[in-house]
Design an enzyme around this catalytic site. Sequence first.
Site: not given
Length: 393
Positions: A73, A202, A295, A299, A387
Amino acid sequence: MARTQVGIVGAGPAGLLLSYLLHAEGIDAVVIEARSREYVERRVRAGVCEHPTVELLREIGVGARLDAEGLPHHGFSLRFDGEDHRIALTELTGKAITVYGQQEIVKDLIAAHEAKGYPVEFEVSDVALHDLDTEDPRVTYRDSAGNRRELVCDVVAGCDGFHGISRPSIPAGAIRTFEREYPFAWLGVLARTAPSHEELIYAYHERGFALHSMRSPEITRLYLQVPHDEKIDAWPDEEIWSELALRLETGDERFSLREGPILDKGITPMRSFVTEPMRYGRLFLAGDAAHIVPPTGAKGMNLAVADVTVLSRALVELLRYNRSGLAESYSDTCLKRVWRAEHFSWYMTSMLHVDPAADDFGRRLQLSQLRYTASSRAAATSLAENYVGLPFA
């Protein structure tokens, strides 16, 4: 009685990867695990692999199936104000993440252990740790046949998760713990349906957070924010799909939530937890045994990989060359990354979830942060850098 250099408690990603890294350097290790092999290979957990995690798995020769089946991704969407705002990970950092289930990494590592004859014992019981403050710590347990076993070690690695026996084996007062519980939880489902979007979403919504993810081209992973004390029985499948559709809706005709049979569902509490130090005597804690992150920042597994990467180098120095410097600094080295990940996970969580105690002022602050992150290249780059994963120490 048997002897090994490193006794490893727990056959999750942390324990198996540590064992594999140590064996590659000629250090003997034995992994013991309370659950069955079938259980740990099917245990659905994290699915986002940071760039450094992927690079490490390739480097040690267990990344072939990840490369064949993992889903790279190059960005993800922050969905709010009824629109998608893409965070272009690769454009901003030159790196990507790969969606590949934690259980798949566990399968790959178990197969690699099996191929090389590295010992992993499943379905053990009555595990106890002894003499941790000496140079000969011991692990006692019953094997899968019920026979009593004793393993004398140079070092014990506690990789048995938040609810394992390793951390509670440390005497009271020898470590400090820092903890925060959140007033909400995640209801997660695994559905047999093609993902509705090519990347993760998200979503911030006035009814609560939602996440669209995936595990393969045929399997979708989705989450809903629910109250911290919610019961799974309160959520029939049709209600889950209805709420997901509501929170993920944008008004854009190009997006339509794909439904399918729900294969698994459960509720996960949200907490932050850190142990300091991550060591007591000859016991070294790694992964969820030492720290938990919400979550939202993806990580947890990646922190475990980072921990054991540092620990493997420290133990090679200690056990092969009798140099203790890296072992002495193990906790401090890992905790720098742990606290960075804790902050990032808290940031993502607080920005995207609806706090039931927050007022309108607080919610407008959240939207302000989301809008700034989506419109500022500097803010988006900071988010993307964290990220995709900071380099391992």
